[in-house]
Design a protein around this motif. Sequence first.
Motif, PDB file in Angstrom:
ATOM      1  N   ASN A  68       6.627  13.483   3.716  1.00 41.68           N
ATOM      2  CA  ASN A  68       5.877  12.744   4.722  1.00 41.68           C
ATOM      3  C   ASN A  68       6.650  12.766   6.031  1.00 41.68           C
ATOM      4  OD1 ASN A  68       3.498  11.028   5.253  1.00 41.68           O
ATOM      5  ND2 ASN A  68       5.040   9.478   5.732  1.00 41.68           N
ATOM      6  N   PHE A  69       5.980  13.147   7.121  1.00 36.72           N
ATOM      7  CA  PHE A  69       6.564  13.179   8.459  1.00 36.72           C
ATOM      8  C   PHE A  69       5.845  12.135   9.311  1.00 36.72           C
ATOM      9  CE2 PHE A  69       7.034  17.314   6.600  1.00 36.72           C
ATOM     10  CZ  PHE A  69       8.240  17.823   7.057  1.00 36.72           C
ATOM     11  N   SER A  70       6.601  11.349  10.063  1.00 36.32           N
ATOM     12  CA  SER A  70       5.968  10.315  10.885  1.00 36.32           C
ATOM     13  C   SER A  70       6.472  10.372  12.319  1.00 36.32           C
ATOM     14  CB  SER A  70       6.223   8.925  10.302  1.00 36.32           C
ATOM     15  OG  SER A  70       7.613   8.646  10.239  1.00 36.32           O
ATOM     16  N   LEU A  71       5.596   9.999  13.239  1.00 36.11           N
ATOM     17  CA  LEU A  71       5.897   9.928  14.671  1.00 36.11           C
ATOM     18  C   LEU A  71       5.362   8.613  15.204  1.00 36.11           C
ATOM     19  CD1 LEU A  71       6.329  10.932  17.687  1.00 36.11           C
ATOM     20  CD2 LEU A  71       4.036  11.927  17.487  1.00 36.11           C
TER      21      LEU A  71
ATOM     22  N   PHE B  32      11.486  17.570  14.704  1.00 38.63           N
ATOM     23  CA  PHE B  32      12.242  16.375  14.351  1.00 38.63           C
ATOM     24  C   PHE B  32      13.730  16.717  14.422  1.00 38.63           C
ATOM     25  CE2 PHE B  32       8.091  15.974  12.658  1.00 38.63           C
ATOM     26  CZ  PHE B  32       7.805  14.633  12.529  1.00 38.63           C
ATOM     27  N   THR B  33      14.452  16.099  15.348  1.00 37.87           N
ATOM     28  CA  THR B  33      15.878  16.350  15.522  1.00 37.87           C
ATOM     29  C   THR B  33      16.661  15.148  15.016  1.00 37.87           C
ATOM     30  OG1 THR B  33      15.413  17.678  17.497  1.00 37.87           O
ATOM     31  CG2 THR B  33      17.688  16.961  17.147  1.00 37.87           C
ATOM     32  N   PRO B  34      17.353  15.255  13.870  1.00 31.00           N
ATOM     33  CA  PRO B  34      18.082  14.100  13.318  1.00 31.00           C
ATOM     34  C   PRO B  34      19.170  13.619  14.269  1.00 31.00           C
ATOM     35  CG  PRO B  34      17.822  15.828  11.663  1.00 31.00           C
ATOM     36  CD  PRO B  34      17.404  16.427  12.982  1.00 31.00           C
ATOM     37  N   THR B  35      19.410  12.324  14.250  1.00 29.53           N
ATOM     38  CA  THR B  35      20.478  11.729  15.050  1.00 29.53           C
ATOM     39  C   THR B  35      21.601  11.198  14.166  1.00 29.53           C
ATOM     40  OG1 THR B  35      19.228   9.650  15.094  1.00 29.53           O
ATOM     41  CG2 THR B  35      18.950  11.144  16.959  1.00 29.53           C
ATOM     42  N   GLN B  36      21.533  11.483  12.859  1.00 32.10           N
ATOM     43  CA  GLN B  36      22.584  11.139  11.916  1.00 32.10           C
ATOM     44  C   GLN B  36      22.967  12.375  11.124  1.00 32.10           C
ATOM     45  OE1 GLN B  36      20.372   7.923   9.903  1.00 32.10           O
ATOM     46  NE2 GLN B  36      22.058   6.579  10.440  1.00 32.10           N
ATOM     47  N   LYS B  37      24.163  12.371  10.553  1.00 36.10           N
ATOM     48  CA  LYS B  37      24.634  13.534   9.807  1.00 36.10           C
ATOM     49  C   LYS B  37      23.908  13.694   8.478  1.00 36.10           C
ATOM     50  CE  LYS B  37      28.515  10.884   7.872  1.00 36.10           C
ATOM     51  NZ  LYS B  37      29.988  10.742   7.823  1.00 36.10           N
ATOM     52  N   ALA B  38      23.313  12.615   7.958  1.00 33.59           N
ATOM     53  CA  ALA B  38      22.597  12.669   6.687  1.00 33.59           C
ATOM     54  C   ALA B  38      21.664  11.485   6.596  1.00 33.59           C
ATOM     55  CB  ALA B  38      23.566  12.655   5.496  1.00 33.59           C
ATOM     56  N   GLY B  39      20.721  11.567   5.649  1.00 32.26           N
ATOM     57  CA  GLY B  39      19.860  10.440   5.337  1.00 32.26           C
ATOM     58  C   GLY B  39      20.306   9.805   4.037  1.00 32.26           C
ATOM     59  N   VAL B  40      19.352   9.183   3.338  1.00 34.51           N
ATOM     60  CA  VAL B  40      19.655   8.471   2.106  1.00 34.51           C
ATOM     61  C   VAL B  40      18.867   9.053   0.941  1.00 34.51           C
ATOM     62  CG1 VAL B  40      19.440   6.273   0.885  1.00 34.51           C
ATOM     63  CG2 VAL B  40      20.242   6.297   3.233  1.00 34.51           C
ATOM     64  N   ALA B  41      19.574   9.357  -0.146  1.00 32.34           N
ATOM     65  CA  ALA B  41      18.925   9.641  -1.425  1.00 32.34           C
ATOM     66  C   ALA B  41      18.687   8.284  -2.066  1.00 32.34           C
ATOM     67  CB  ALA B  41      19.806  10.526  -2.295  1.00 32.34           C
TER      68      ALA B  41
ATOM     69  N   SER C  77      15.627   9.442   9.392  1.00 34.03           N
ATOM     70  CA  SER C  77      15.009   8.208   9.871  1.00 34.03           C
ATOM     71  C   SER C  77      15.300   8.018  11.354  1.00 34.03           C
ATOM     72  CB  SER C  77      15.528   6.999   9.079  1.00 34.03           C
ATOM     73  OG  SER C  77      16.919   6.824   9.256  1.00 34.03           O
ATOM     74  N   PHE C  78      14.287   7.608  12.077  1.00 32.15           N
ATOM     75  CA  PHE C  78      14.391   7.321  13.508  1.00 32.15           C
ATOM     76  C   PHE C  78      15.045   8.487  14.265  1.00 32.15           C
ATOM     77  CE2 PHE C  78      14.005   3.319  11.294  1.00 32.15           C
ATOM     78  CZ  PHE C  78      12.941   2.735  11.979  1.00 32.15           C
TER      79      PHE C  78
ATOM     80  N   THR D 156       9.975   8.626  18.226  1.00 27.44           N
ATOM     81  CA  THR D 156      10.898   8.595  17.097  1.00 27.44           C
ATOM     82  C   THR D 156      10.099   8.787  15.822  1.00 27.44           C
ATOM     83  OG1 THR D 156      10.718   6.189  16.862  1.00 27.44           O
ATOM     84  CG2 THR D 156      12.482   7.022  18.264  1.00 27.44           C
ATOM     85  N   GLY D 157      10.793   9.209  14.774  1.00 21.80           N
ATOM     86  CA  GLY D 157      10.097   9.435  13.510  1.00 21.80           C
ATOM     87  C   GLY D 157      11.065   9.759  12.405  1.00 21.80           C
ATOM     88  N   GLY D 158      10.513  10.154  11.274  1.00 23.43           N
ATOM     89  CA  GLY D 158      11.369  10.445  10.129  1.00 23.43           C
ATOM     90  C   GLY D 158      10.664  11.281   9.094  1.00 23.43           C
ATOM     91  N   ILE D 159      11.392  11.527   7.994  1.00 25.57           N
ATOM     92  CA  ILE D 159      10.880  12.312   6.868  1.00 25.57           C
ATOM     93  C   ILE D 159      11.204  11.555   5.586  1.00 25.57           C
ATOM     94  CG2 ILE D 159      10.926  14.535   5.659  1.00 25.57           C
ATOM     95  CD1 ILE D 159      12.151  15.750   8.211  1.00 25.57           C
ATOM     96  N   GLU D 160      10.214  11.461   4.694  1.00 26.31           N
ATOM     97  CA  GLU D 160      10.430  10.956   3.349  1.00 26.31           C
ATOM     98  C   GLU D 160      10.035  12.021   2.347  1.00 26.31           C
ATOM     99  OE1 GLU D 160       9.768   8.031   6.266  1.00 26.31           O
ATOM    100  OE2 GLU D 160       7.969   8.461   5.098  1.00 26.31           O
ATOM    101  N   HIS D 161      10.657  11.991   1.172  1.00 24.83           N
ATOM    102  CA  HIS D 161      10.490  13.060   0.191  1.00 24.83           C
ATOM    103  C   HIS D 161      10.352  12.480  -1.203  1.00 24.83           C
ATOM    104  CE1 HIS D 161      12.614  15.832  -2.746  1.00 24.83           C
ATOM    105  NE2 HIS D 161      11.625  16.595  -2.336  1.00 24.83           N
TER     106      HIS D 161
END
Length: 351
Positions: free
Chosen positions: A48-51, A137-146, A168-169, A188-193
């Motif tokens: 899921n991609f969100s904006l 979507f350009t991440p602003t953190q080195k990783a997300g969360v599993a 996220s964000f 801003t937006g994010g990806i969920e899997h």
Amino acid sequence: MFRTLLLFLFCFLTIEVTSQVSQPARLSKPADFRTQLYKEEGYLQAWNFSLQNETYKVFCTFLVSNFGPGSKNNGISVLVKQKDRPVFYSTLELDEKDFAMKPGQFFQQSGENWMNYKEGKYSIHMVFPDWIFDLDFTPTQKAGVAISGGKLMLTEEGKFIQADIPVSFAKVTGNIFYKGVPEYVEGTGGIEHLLTNYEVYKFSKKWEIARAITSDGTRILTGGFIGTDKIPGGFFRKVAVMSKGGELLLEGTVTRSEVMDSELEPTSGYSLPKKERVYFGEGEACHLDIIRTKTIAAISALENISNFLRFFIQLFFAKPYQIQADLELEVKCDAWSGKGKGFHSYYLINR
């Protein structure tokens, strides 16, 4: 058959989850949410991609599964809430001949629609009759969360579910075309899997995910499902807090929840929490308040589909709805406390 799954990234469960202590949430790895294929009939993978910006709130989904008469059934869906305009919601269902992937990479093609990763950006291209979405979507953190800590094993050997919030964000840029007219967008937006190799609809009633960001860029993330009495404890929900720099500050499995305010959601007819307190970690000194402040969109998953698919879905789902809302999250723990604003997604299956 694909449409039955598009209920969505979303259903997140199956037969009984073991009573074992769940794995802790951890930082995600690229391998967690790359395209992966499994031979089991119940295989499902979805993104899921969100904006969000002042004008648009958009939720786009790619999905592939082994459900149905063949394998690699795939497709896309989109929900668009444009300021001062009605909600647009649509799906596109495709079969194996329209599907392509690249082993070991983040890539899927469904007909003329695709998602990929290149040069530090996650990109999507989606085409509907009146709408086209080209977003980066350009991440602003080195990783997300599993969020599930990787694969959460089920009682039957080899069966699992896995849920991730890899981005996220993030910074989102690109173009949205409406009836051929392009509009450049930033937000801003994010990806969920979600990944599973077992049927997703059998014993879950409700799936949710909430993501918020504080004034200093810390992310508060929570997600999981509500099951039936077939699920030990009746639910599986997790909480994670990440610093702006991408360090995991806090994580825990929800042990119980307390509904402090509720409403009869008018579109779906479901009774849903407006304010809920969930306790996680050891003891009850650590909790998260989830406050839904304003509905973005509430749609029936039976909209914009054929009569045949509508009949099939209703064999499994009494009243499937998707509810998107603005929210506030507030954590109070000894290790970390803070509050942020973001958005909440409910995917409702059965009462």
